[in-house]
Design a protein around this motif. Structure first.
Motif, PDB file in Angstrom:
ATOM      1  N   PRO A  50       0.805  -1.237   0.000  1.00 24.80           N
ATOM      2  CA  PRO A  50       0.000   0.000   0.000  1.00 24.80           C
ATOM      3  C   PRO A  50       0.831   1.277   0.000  1.00 24.80           C
ATOM      4  O   PRO A  50       0.577   2.193   0.777  1.00 24.80           O
ATOM      5  N   TYR A  51       1.867   1.311  -0.844  1.00 28.18           N
ATOM      6  CA  TYR A  51       2.690   2.532  -0.936  1.00 28.18           C
ATOM      7  C   TYR A  51       2.767   2.923  -2.399  1.00 28.18           C
ATOM      8  O   TYR A  51       2.810   2.049  -3.276  1.00 28.18           O
ATOM      9  N   PRO A  52       2.864   4.205  -2.685  1.00 28.37           N
ATOM     10  CA  PRO A  52       3.010   4.624  -4.088  1.00 28.37           C
ATOM     11  C   PRO A  52       4.277   4.005  -4.678  1.00 28.37           C
ATOM     12  O   PRO A  52       5.349   4.056  -4.064  1.00 28.37           O
ATOM     13  N   GLN A  53       4.134   3.417  -5.853  1.00 32.78           N
ATOM     14  CA  GLN A  53       5.269   2.780  -6.561  1.00 32.78           C
ATOM     15  C   GLN A  53       6.085   1.905  -5.614  1.00 32.78           C
ATOM     16  O   GLN A  53       7.302   2.061  -5.483  1.00 32.78           O
ATOM     17  N   SER A  54       5.395   0.980  -5.001  1.00 35.18           N
ATOM     18  CA  SER A  54       6.046   0.167  -3.971  1.00 35.18           C
ATOM     19  C   SER A  54       7.166  -0.696  -4.524  1.00 35.18           C
ATOM     20  O   SER A  54       8.034  -1.146  -3.788  1.00 35.18           O
ATOM     21  N   GLY A  55       7.146  -0.926  -5.834  1.00 34.17           N
ATOM     22  CA  GLY A  55       8.207  -1.724  -6.444  1.00 34.17           C
ATOM     23  C   GLY A  55       9.568  -1.056  -6.388  1.00 34.17           C
ATOM     24  O   GLY A  55      10.593  -1.692  -6.614  1.00 34.17           O
ATOM     25  N   ARG A  56       9.602   0.239  -6.074  1.00 31.85           N
ATOM     26  CA  ARG A  56      10.877   0.968  -6.014  1.00 31.85           C
ATOM     27  C   ARG A  56      11.473   0.982  -4.606  1.00 31.85           C
ATOM     28  O   ARG A  56      12.543   1.547  -4.396  1.00 31.85           O
ATOM     29  N   LEU A  57      10.779   0.375  -3.676  1.00 30.64           N
ATOM     30  CA  LEU A  57      11.259   0.407  -2.291  1.00 30.64           C
ATOM     31  C   LEU A  57      12.166  -0.783  -2.010  1.00 30.64           C
ATOM     32  O   LEU A  57      11.843  -1.914  -2.345  1.00 30.64           O
ATOM     33  N   GLY A  78       6.373   7.845   0.519  1.00 30.10           N
ATOM     34  CA  GLY A  78       5.467   8.580  -0.367  1.00 30.10           C
ATOM     35  C   GLY A  78       4.203   9.068   0.313  1.00 30.10           C
ATOM     36  O   GLY A  78       3.142   9.099  -0.307  1.00 30.10           O
ATOM     37  N   TYR A  79       4.293   9.453   1.582  1.00 27.41           N
ATOM     38  CA  TYR A  79       3.098   9.920   2.284  1.00 27.41           C
ATOM     39  C   TYR A  79       3.343  11.282   2.914  1.00 27.41           C
ATOM     40  O   TYR A  79       4.483  11.705   3.121  1.00 27.41           O
ATOM     41  N   GLN A  80       2.241  11.924   3.215  1.00 29.50           N
ATOM     42  CA  GLN A  80       2.262  13.167   3.962  1.00 29.50           C
ATOM     43  C   GLN A  80       1.258  13.036   5.093  1.00 29.50           C
ATOM     44  O   GLN A  80       0.243  12.360   4.928  1.00 29.50           O
ATOM     45  N   PRO A  81       1.482  13.681   6.216  1.00 24.39           N
ATOM     46  CA  PRO A  81       0.442  13.660   7.251  1.00 24.39           C
ATOM     47  C   PRO A  81      -0.852  14.269   6.723  1.00 24.39           C
ATOM     48  O   PRO A  81      -0.808  15.207   5.913  1.00 24.39           O
ATOM     49  N   LEU A 141      14.380   3.741  -4.736  1.00 18.39           N
ATOM     50  CA  LEU A 141      15.296   3.775  -5.882  1.00 18.39           C
ATOM     51  C   LEU A 141      14.970   4.948  -6.791  1.00 18.39           C
ATOM     52  O   LEU A 141      13.802   5.290  -6.983  1.00 18.39           O
ATOM     53  N   ARG A 142      16.013   5.502  -7.354  1.00 12.70           N
ATOM     54  CA  ARG A 142      15.801   6.500  -8.409  1.00 12.70           C
ATOM     55  C   ARG A 142      15.100   5.822  -9.582  1.00 12.70           C
ATOM     56  O   ARG A 142      15.326   4.633  -9.826  1.00 12.70           O
ATOM     57  N   PRO A 143      14.303   6.581 -10.368  1.00 11.98           N
ATOM     58  CA  PRO A 143      13.569   5.971 -11.484  1.00 11.98           C
ATOM     59  C   PRO A 143      14.478   5.262 -12.490  1.00 11.98           C
ATOM     60  O   PRO A 143      14.079   4.288 -13.105  1.00 11.98           O
ATOM     61  N   ASP A 144      15.721   5.750 -12.609  1.00 12.02           N
ATOM     62  CA  ASP A 144      16.598   5.191 -13.638  1.00 12.02           C
ATOM     63  C   ASP A 144      17.537   4.126 -13.084  1.00 12.02           C
ATOM     64  O   ASP A 144      18.452   3.696 -13.759  1.00 12.02           O
ATOM     65  N   ARG A 145      17.305   3.704 -11.844  1.00  7.87           N
ATOM     66  CA  ARG A 145      18.213   2.730 -11.246  1.00  7.87           C
ATOM     67  C   ARG A 145      17.500   1.420 -10.972  1.00  7.87           C
ATOM     68  O   ARG A 145      16.329   1.400 -10.612  1.00  7.87           O
ATOM     69  N   THR A 146      18.276   0.338 -11.116  1.00 10.45           N
ATOM     70  CA  THR A 146      17.716  -0.966 -10.757  1.00 10.45           C
ATOM     71  C   THR A 146      18.288  -1.376  -9.405  1.00 10.45           C
ATOM     72  O   THR A 146      19.300  -0.814  -8.955  1.00 10.45           O
ATOM     73  N   ILE A 147      17.689  -2.366  -8.826  1.00 11.20           N
ATOM     74  CA  ILE A 147      18.177  -2.839  -7.528  1.00 11.20           C
ATOM     75  C   ILE A 147      19.572  -3.448  -7.659  1.00 11.20           C
ATOM     76  O   ILE A 147      20.399  -3.347  -6.750  1.00 11.20           O
ATOM     77  N   SER A 148      19.861  -4.059  -8.805  1.00  9.96           N
ATOM     78  CA  SER A 148      21.208  -4.639  -9.009  1.00  9.96           C
ATOM     79  C   SER A 148      22.258  -3.548  -9.013  1.00  9.96           C
ATOM     80  O   SER A 148      23.319  -3.687  -8.409  1.00  9.96           O
ATOM     81  N   ALA A 149      21.947  -2.450  -9.695  1.00 10.16           N
ATOM     82  CA  ALA A 149      22.905  -1.339  -9.752  1.00 10.16           C
ATOM     83  C   ALA A 149      23.086  -0.748  -8.360  1.00 10.16           C
ATOM     84  O   ALA A 149      24.203  -0.429  -7.943  1.00 10.16           O
ATOM     85  N   ALA A 150      21.981  -0.625  -7.636  1.00 11.68           N
ATOM     86  CA  ALA A 150      22.058  -0.084  -6.277  1.00 11.68           C
ATOM     87  C   ALA A 150      22.888  -0.998  -5.393  1.00 11.68           C
ATOM     88  O   ALA A 150      23.687  -0.551  -4.568  1.00 11.68           O
ATOM     89  N   ARG A 151      22.687  -2.294  -5.597  1.00 10.38           N
ATOM     90  CA  ARG A 151      23.431  -3.283  -4.807  1.00 10.38           C
ATOM     91  C   ARG A 151      24.921  -3.118  -5.033  1.00 10.38           C
ATOM     92  O   ARG A 151      25.728  -3.147  -4.113  1.00 10.38           O
ATOM     93  N   THR A 187      23.160  -5.975   2.518  1.00  4.67           N
ATOM     94  CA  THR A 187      22.164  -6.800   1.806  1.00  4.67           C
ATOM     95  C   THR A 187      20.990  -5.934   1.390  1.00  4.67           C
ATOM     96  O   THR A 187      20.409  -5.248   2.237  1.00  4.67           O
ATOM     97  N   LEU A 188      20.676  -5.958   0.100  1.00  4.43           N
ATOM     98  CA  LEU A 188      19.515  -5.212  -0.405  1.00  4.43           C
ATOM     99  C   LEU A 188      18.453  -6.208  -0.854  1.00  4.43           C
ATOM    100  O   LEU A 188      18.751  -7.156  -1.563  1.00  4.43           O
ATOM    101  N   THR A 189      17.242  -5.963  -0.426  1.00  3.66           N
ATOM    102  CA  THR A 189      16.133  -6.836  -0.830  1.00  3.66           C
ATOM    103  C   THR A 189      14.954  -5.966  -1.204  1.00  3.66           C
ATOM    104  O   THR A 189      14.697  -4.967  -0.536  1.00  3.66           O
ATOM    105  N   ASP A 190      14.247  -6.394  -2.209  1.00  7.20           N
ATOM    106  CA  ASP A 190      12.977  -5.745  -2.536  1.00  7.20           C
ATOM    107  C   ASP A 190      12.113  -5.734  -1.262  1.00  7.20           C
ATOM    108  O   ASP A 190      12.080  -6.728  -0.533  1.00  7.20           O
ATOM    109  N   LEU A 191      11.441  -4.643  -0.974  1.00  7.46           N
ATOM    110  CA  LEU A 191      10.735  -4.529   0.302  1.00  7.46           C
ATOM    111  C   LEU A 191       9.692  -5.632   0.485  1.00  7.46           C
ATOM    112  O   LEU A 191       9.558  -6.199   1.572  1.00  7.46           O
ATOM    113  N   ARG A 192       8.982  -5.947  -0.587  1.00  7.67           N
ATOM    114  CA  ARG A 192       7.967  -7.000  -0.471  1.00  7.67           C
ATOM    115  C   ARG A 192       8.615  -8.316  -0.053  1.00  7.67           C
ATOM    116  O   ARG A 192       8.132  -9.038   0.801  1.00  7.67           O
TER     117      ARG A 192
END
Lengths: 831, 232
Positions: free
Chosen positions: A52-59, A127-130, A224-234, A258-263
Motif C-alpha cells: 500500500p505505498y506509491p510505486q512500492s516496487g521501487r522500495l 510517499g506519504y504526507q500527514p 530507488l531513483r527511477p533510472d536505477r535498478t536494484i542490481s545497480a544499487a546493490r 544486503t539489499l532486498t525488494d521490500l515485499r
C-alpha cells in the motif's frame, strides 16, 4: 451458437437425471476448486497484491551482514549516515527502529504502547504526507527542538476522537513531554499496531547507537531513483561498504550490505512453505479431477448406446466430444461457483498463512473478490472440466455406430471396467494420494520432533510477564533500574504458591535475543573477522531455579556480586561501561559453551573478555556451568550462551519476570499484578503469558501448516479409496454372471473375495509404488520444512504405505463381500 | 442407386478367416422397396451396416448414386451417410433424454441446418406423422408403436433418399407392426428407397423384391408371391 446452447441445455438435463452423481461431483469439485482458490488468494496477497505505498516496487530494504557468516544484522547508525552522504542510487534513504514500546500517561494511568522511531525522511521514502499537521524536520531529528510525535490514524481515532485540535497537544511518553505535530493518513501501514512515531535522532546516544559497532535494531529503506535498478544499487552499496571497511577496519572489517525488494523482505522465508501448501492443494484438485473422470467414465459408458445412435444419426466425433465436454464443463462450472463460496469461507481460515508483516498491511485479509483470484478460479474451473471430461468424452466419441445394430457388450454399461483407462485412473489417484500422505507423514513427524525438542528446562508451571523500565524516573540509572527488577522478583517469590521468581533480559520465547562478541583470555587475540559471538542473558539470582535449568558444575549467582561503582550523575551507557573496566565479574556458561571453548578442560575459573575487536568491555570469570537450553526457537541448533548477573550488568532497556509456581500459574496472575502495583504505580505490567503458551505460539504457524497438509492428505485418501471402491463395485456388477457361474462351479466365498481383492490390487499396487517413487524423487523440495526427520525417513514411508494399503483394503472389502454373497441362481438369470 | 460388387466381410481368427458376407453382388434402383431375409447369422444386419456406411471394414465395391464408397475415407462416407441415409432400428434407439421434438431435431442439427429451418422441418414432420400432440413427451412416455413411429419420423426428417430399417417391427405387436409397414409403403410411394431386414414373411411381402441370405451368401431373390406361396 444455437447448437452450443442446445448442448448446454442437454447437458443440464443429463446432470439433473442423475442427482446423486451430480451432487457428489459438485461437492467434490467445490472442495478442490474452493481450496485452490482460497490458497491462491493467499499467494495473491503474499506475492502479487501491491504493497500500500506509491510505486512500492521501487522500495528496497537494506540491512548489514557479516561477510564471514553471511548472517544479517541491523544497520549501524553511523554507517547509515555515511551511506546517505555517499550513495547516488536512491532518491532518499530512511532509517527506522521498529517494535519499540513506550509508556504513555493517560487519564487512567500509564499504558505501555507500541511505537516506532524513524528519521525525518521516513514519510518521504514511503510517499506519504500527514493528513493534518506536518512531517518531522531536521531539527526534530537532531533533537534540538522539543520531542515531536506523529500519531497514527487509528490512535487519533481511538484516543482523540479524530479531534483536529490535537495538533500541538503535549503528551507524556516515558516521563518526557512530546508534542503532537501531525496525524498519519489512514492508508499508511508499516509498523504493526504502532500508535506513535517518534524521531530517532534524540534517542541515538541514549540507545548507544552512536557507536559504529552497535547494530541496535535499526533498519534502512530506500526509494530507488527511477533510472536505477536494484542490481545497480546493490553494486554501489557493496562498493560503499568496501570503502567503509577501509576507513574503519576495526568495526567494519566483517560488514557487508544486503539489499532486498521490500515485499520480499516483508514476506520473509515463506516461499518453500507456500510452495508445499500450493502443491498439496493442487494435488487434491488433481485427485478430484481423476476421481470425477473415473466416475464420469463409468457413468458415460451407460451412454454408449446414446452416443452410437447419435453417430448413426450423423454426428461427427468432434460434435460428440463437444457435447460431452460442454456437459462436463457445465458440471465443473457449477462446482466452481460452489467452490468460490467455499473459498470465501476458507479465506478467513487461510489468512494466517499470509506472512505476518504482509498480513497487517492488508487489513481486509485474503480477498477472494479480486480480479486475479476470479481469473484463477475461472481458469482452474475450465481446466478441471477439461481435465476430467476429456478421457470420457474421447472414449465415448469412439462409440461404434454399427455396434448398436448388434446386441454386443460394447453397449454394456459396465464395459468400461475392462478397459485400461479405469485402471490407470484409479492407479493415478492412489499414486497422488500416496504423495500427499507421505508429505503429511513427514511434516507430522517434523512437528512432533519440534514439539518434543528437549528444552533443557521445565516449561510447565511458569508464568512470564514484562514490566516497563523505571529508568527514566531514576535519572537514567541502570543500577537503580536493575535493583528495581531484582526487588520485583523477590517480592513475587514471596507470594503464596510461588516456588521461585527471577528477572531476565531476553525471556524465553519472548521474541528477542542479544549476542555479544568476546575473546578467550587464554588464547591469542583473534582477527576482527574471527571474533566469536554468542547469545547472552542478564539474570537475577534465582533464574536457573525459576526456569528449572540444572546446574552441572560450580555455582550460580548468589546475589552478592559486587556492582560497578559509578560516579554521581553518571547515567549513560558509556559511563556504565567505563565503570566496568576493573570490576571482577562472574558469569555462568552453558555446557555447549564450555565444551566448545574449553573441550576436555574444567571451565570453572576460565576467563574471557566481552567486547568487540575495537572495544574491550569487561572480563568475565566462569563460576558455573548449566545445562543447555532452547529458549529462542525450537529449531535452534546452537546452545552456546553465557549469563551476566543483573547486579553487575543491568545494561538492558527493559527486563522481564519469570515466576515458577507450585500449581497452575494462571491462578497467580492477579496476585502478581497486585504485588507489582505495590512496587510501582507508574510502570505498567504487560504481555503476561504462560511460558508453555509462548512455546506453543512459536510453532503455531508450523502446526497450522501441518494441519492443512494432513487435512489435504485425508481428503486425498478418501477420494482415492472412493475411486477404488467405485471401480470394483462396477466390476462386480459387470461380472455378476461370471461370479455366479464360478460359485455354481464350487468357488467358496473366500475364493470370490480373493478374486475381487486381487483385481483391485492390480491398480492399487502400481499406484502405490509410483507414488512412493515420486515422493522419494520430490522429497528434497520439502526438506527445508522438516525438522528432526529426513525426507527419506523409512518409518514414515512404511507407516504411510500401510495406511494406504489399509484404506485400499477397506475400499475393496464392500464389493468383495457383495460378490461373495451373489446367489448363483439369480446371477445366471442376470441380464 | 446402389451397386454392390463382390462385397465381403471376414474376421481373421486363429482358425483362419471367418466369413460373415461373401461375394455379395446386388443392384438396387432408386425408389425400390427391398427386403433382406435369412436365418440368424446370415449377415443381414452386417449388410445393412455396410449399405448405411456404418461399417468400414469390408472388401469389394460399393457405389451409392455413382459415389464410389469403397474409395472414400470413413469421414467422407459419414458425410455421404448424412446426405443419403436414414436408419430405423429394431430397438427404436430414441434418445431418452430428449423429447420427441428434440429427437427429430437432432439429425437436422448434425447436418448444419439453420435453427429456423429446423423448426419448420420438424413441425412439418410432426404434423405429417400426426404426433404434434406428443412433441414434448419423452420416449419413456410413449408406447412401443409410438416410439417406432417417432424413430421413423426421425429417420426421414432430413429427407434421405434411402431408408435402412433393421427389424423395424421386431419389438411391436402385429397391429402396430402393420401400421409401420403401411407407413413404409407410403414413404416408398413418395419416392424413398427402402431396404428392410425382417423375419416376418407378411411384412417382407410389402416390398416387391426379397433377397435371401444364408451363411453370408446371397441365396437368391424371390417375389412376395413366391415367399407367401411357399409358406402357405
Amino acid at each position: 451458437m444455437g447448437t452450443l446452447l442446445q448442448d448446454i441445455k442437454y447437458g443440464y438435463r443429463q446432470l439433473s437425471k442423475s442427482p446423486g452423481f451430480t451432487v457428489i461431483a459438485i461437492l467434490t469439485l467445490a472442495l478442490g476448486i474452493g481450496a485452490n482458490t482460497a490458497f491462491f488468494g493467499v499467494l495473491n496477497t503474499t506475492f502479487l497484491r501491491p504493497l500500500p505505498y506509491p510505486q512500492s516496487g521501487r522500495l528496497v530494504h537494506i540491512r548489514e551482514r557479516s561477510l564471514k557468516s553471511n548472517k544479517v544484522k541491523s544497520v549501524s547508525y553511523p554507517d547509515f549516515m555515511d551511506w546517505k552522504q555517499m550513495q547516488t542510487s536512491f532518491t532518499a534513504l530512511t532509517i527506522y527502529c521498529p517494535d519499540s514500546t513506550t509508556c504513555l500517561r493517560t487519564e487512567t494511568g500509564t499504558e505501555r504502547i507500541p511505537i516506532a522511531q524513524v528519521d525525518r525522511d521516513f514519510l518521504k521514502v514511503f510517499g506519504y504526507q500527514p493528513v493534518i499537521g506536518r512531517d518531522f524536520t531536521a531539527e526534530d531529528d537532531q533533537g534540538s527542538a522539543e520531542l515531536a510525535a506523529l500519531v497514527t490514524y487509528s490512535t487519533w481515532s481511538k484516543r482523540f476522537n479524530c479531534d483536529p485540535g490535537v495538533l500541538g497537544r503535549t503528551i507524556q511518553v516515558d516521563e518526557q513531554s512530546a508534542t503532537i505535530i501531525g496525524i498519519l493518513p489512514t492508508e499508511f501501514q508499516f509498523f504493526h499496531n504502532c500508535e506513535l512515531i517518534l524521531p530517532l535522532g534524540p534517542f541515538v546516544e541514549r540507545m548507544y547507537m552512536h557507536k559504529r559497532e552497535s547494530h541496535g535494531n535499526t533498519y534502512v529503506v530506500g526509494r530507488l531513483r527511477p533510472d536505477r535498478t536494484i542490481s545497480a544499487a546493490r553494486k554501489e552499496m557493496d562498493s560503499i561498504a568496501t570503502r567503509l571497511t577501509e576507513q574503519y577496519p576495526k568495526t567494519n572489517a566483517d560488514i557487508g550490505v544486503t539489499l532486498t525488494d521490500l515485499r520480499r523482505h516483508l514476506m520473509g522465508n515463506v516461499k518453500q512453505q507456500q510452495a508445499l501448501l500450493m502443491s498439496a492443494v493442487g494435488l487434491v484438485l488433481l485427485i478430484v479431477c481423476v476421481n470425477i473422470a473415473t466416475l464420469t467414465l463409468a457413468r458415460s459408458c451407460a451412454r454408449n448406446q446414446e452416443m452410437a445412435v447419435r453417430a448413426a444419426l450423423g454426428a461427427g466425433r468432434g460434435r460428440l466430444v463437444r457435447q460431452m465436454m460442454v456437459e462436463h464443463i457445465l458440471l465443473a462450472a457449477i462446482g466452481g461457483v460452489f467452490g468460490l463460496l467455499l473459498a470465501v469461507g476458507l479465506s478467513t481460515v487461510f489468512d494466517s498463512l499470509v506472512p505476518f508483516y504482509i498480513r497487517h498491511l492488508n487489513p481486509g485479509g485474503v480477498s477472494i473478490m479480486d480480479v486475479r483470484v476470479g481469473t484463477f478460479t475461472f481458469v482452474v474451473t475450465l481446466l478441471t472440466g477439461l481435465g476430467f471430461g476429456l478421457a470420457p468424452a474421447w472414449q465415448l466419441s469412439r462409440a461404434s455406430a454399427h455396434n448398436i445394430l448388434k446386441d454386443r457388450s460394447a453397449t454394456n454399461k459396465y464395459s468400461f471396467v475392462g478397459t485400461r483407462t479405469a485402471g490407470v485412473l484409479v492407479a493415478a489417484q492412489i499414486g497422488l494420494a500416496t504423495i500427499l500422505v507421505i508429505a503429511s507423514g513427514l511434516v507430522l513427524r517434523s512437528l512432533w520432533s519440534l514439539s518434543n525438542t528437549p528444552l533443557g528446562y521445565k516449561a510447565e508451571k511458569v508464568l512470564s510477564l514484562r514490566l516497563a523500565s523505571p529508568r527514566k524516573r531514576m535519572d537514567g540509572s541502570f543500577l537503580r533500574a536493575g535493583a528495581f527488577y531484582t526487588e520485583a522478583a523477590e517480592r513475587l517469590a514471596q507470594l503464596p504458591g510461588v516456588e521461585a521468581a527471577a528477572a531476565v533480559s531476553d525471556m524465553a520465547f519472548g521474541g528477542s535475543s542479544t549476542s555479544n562478541q568476546f575473546r578467550l583470555l587464554d588464547r591469542p587475540v583473534p582477527a576482527p573477522s574471527q571474533y566469536p559471538s554468542c547469545r547472552r542473558r542478564i539474570i537475577s539470582r534465582d533464574y536457573f531455579r525459576a526456569m528449572g535449568i540444572p546446574l552441572l558444575q560450580g555455582r550460580c549467582f548468589d546475589g552478592q556480586e559486587p556492582p560497578p561503582s559509578l560516579p554521581p550523575g553518571a547515567s549513560t551507557v558509556g559511563d556504565f561501561l567505563n565503570a566496568l573496566g576493573t570490576l571482577p565479574m562472574d558469569t555462568v556458561v552453558t555446557h555447549s559453551f564450555a565444551q566448545r571453548y574449553w573441550p576436555g578442560e574444567n571451565a570453572i575459573g576460565k576467563r574471557f573478555m566481552v567486547g568487540s575487536p575495537e572495544t574491550d568491555l569487561c572480563v568475565l570469570t566462569v563460576i558455573g556451568v548449566v545445562g543447555d537450553t532452547t529458549q529462542d526457537n525450537l529449531a535452534q541448533s546452537d546452545h552456546e550462551e553465557f549469563y551476566f548477573s543483573i547486579r553487575q550488568f543491568p545494561l538492558y532497556p527493559e527486563f522481564s519476570l519469570i515466576i515458577r509456581t507450585h500449581g497452575d500459574p494462571a491462578t497467580i496472575i492477579d496476585a502478581a499484578k497486585t504485588e507489582l502495583h505495590k512496587l510501582t504505580t507508574t510502570e505498567p505490567v504487560y504481555d503476561v503469558h504462560l511460558l508453555s503458551s509462548r512455546i506453543a505460539s512459536s510453532i503455531s504457524g508450523q502446526s497450522f501448516q501441518t494441519l492443512l497438509v494432513s487435512l489435504f492428505a485425508g481428503v486425498a485418501l478418501l477420494l482415492a479409496s472412493v475411486g477404488v471402491y467405485g471401480v470394483l463395485a462396477f466390476s462386480v456388477g459387470r461380472r455378476t454372471r461370471e461370479i455366479g457361474v464360478r460359485i455354481a462351479l464350487g468357488a467358496t466365498p473366500w475364493h470370490t473375495i480373493w478374486n475381487v481383492f486381487s483385481r483391485g490390487f492390480t491398480f492399487v499396487f502400481p499406484g502405490l509404488i509410483l507414488g512412493l517413487l515420486v515422493s522419494l524423487a520430490l522429497g528434497r523440495y520439502i526438506e527445508s520444512q522438516l525438522y528432526g526427520v529426513t525426507v527419506t525417513d523409512p518409518l514414515t514411508y512404511v507407516l504411510c504405505s500401510l495406511t494406504l494399503l489399509l484404506s485400499a483394503i477397506l475400499a475393496c472389502w464392500i464389493p468383495a463381500r457383495r460378490a461373495a454373497k451373489i446367489d448363483p441362481m439369480e446371477a445366471l438369470r442376470y441380464e | 442407386m446402389i451397386k454392390l460388387k463382390n462385397i465381403q466381410k471376414r474376421y481373421n481368427t486363429k482358425a483362419g478367416f471367418l466369413y460373415v458376407l461373401q461375394q455379395i453382388n446386388l443392384d438396387i434402383d432408386e425408389g425400390e422397396f427391398v427386403t433382406i431375409m435369412g436365418p440368424s447369422a446370415a449377415g443381414k444386419s452386417t449388410l445393412l451396416n455396410i449399405l448405411g456406411m456404418l461399417d468400414h471394414d469390408w472388401e469389394g465395391e460399393y457405389y451409392l448414386d455413382e459415389h464410389p464408397v469403397h474409395e472414400l475415407k470413413p469421414k467422407q462416407r459419414m458425410a455421404l451417410n448424412r446426405q443419403y441415409v436414414g436408419f430405423v432400428f429394431q430397438a427404436f434407439n430414441l434418445l431418452d433424454s430428449l423429447t420427441v421434438y428434440e429427437n427429430l431435431d437432432t439429425p437436422l442439427s448434425y447436418r448444419n441446418v439453420k435453427a429456423s429451418e429446423r423448426a419448420a422441418i420438424v413441425c412439418d414432420t410432426l404434423d405429417r406423422f400426426g404426433i404434434v400432440g406428443k412433441k414434448d413427451l419423452y420416449p419413456n412416455q410413449l408406447s412401443g408403436g409410438q416410439q417406432q413411429l417417432v424413430a421413423i419420423a426421425r429417420a426421414i426428417v432430413a429427407s434421405p433418399k434411402l431408408i435402412l430399417a433393421d427389424e423395424p417391427t421386431g419389438n411391436l405387436h402385429s397391429s402396430q407392426g402393420q401400421e409401420i409397414m403401411e407407413l413404409f409403403k407410403k414413404l416408398n410411394k413418395e419416392g424413398t428407397t427402402i431396404i428392410q431386414v425382417t423375419h416376418n414373411d407378411k411384412y417382407a411381402a410389402y416390398g416387391p423384391r426379397i433377397i435371401k441370405l444364408k451363411d453370408g451368401w446371397m441365396e437368391g431373390e424371390v417375389t412376395p408371391e413366391q415367399l407367401l406361396g411357399k409358406v402357405s
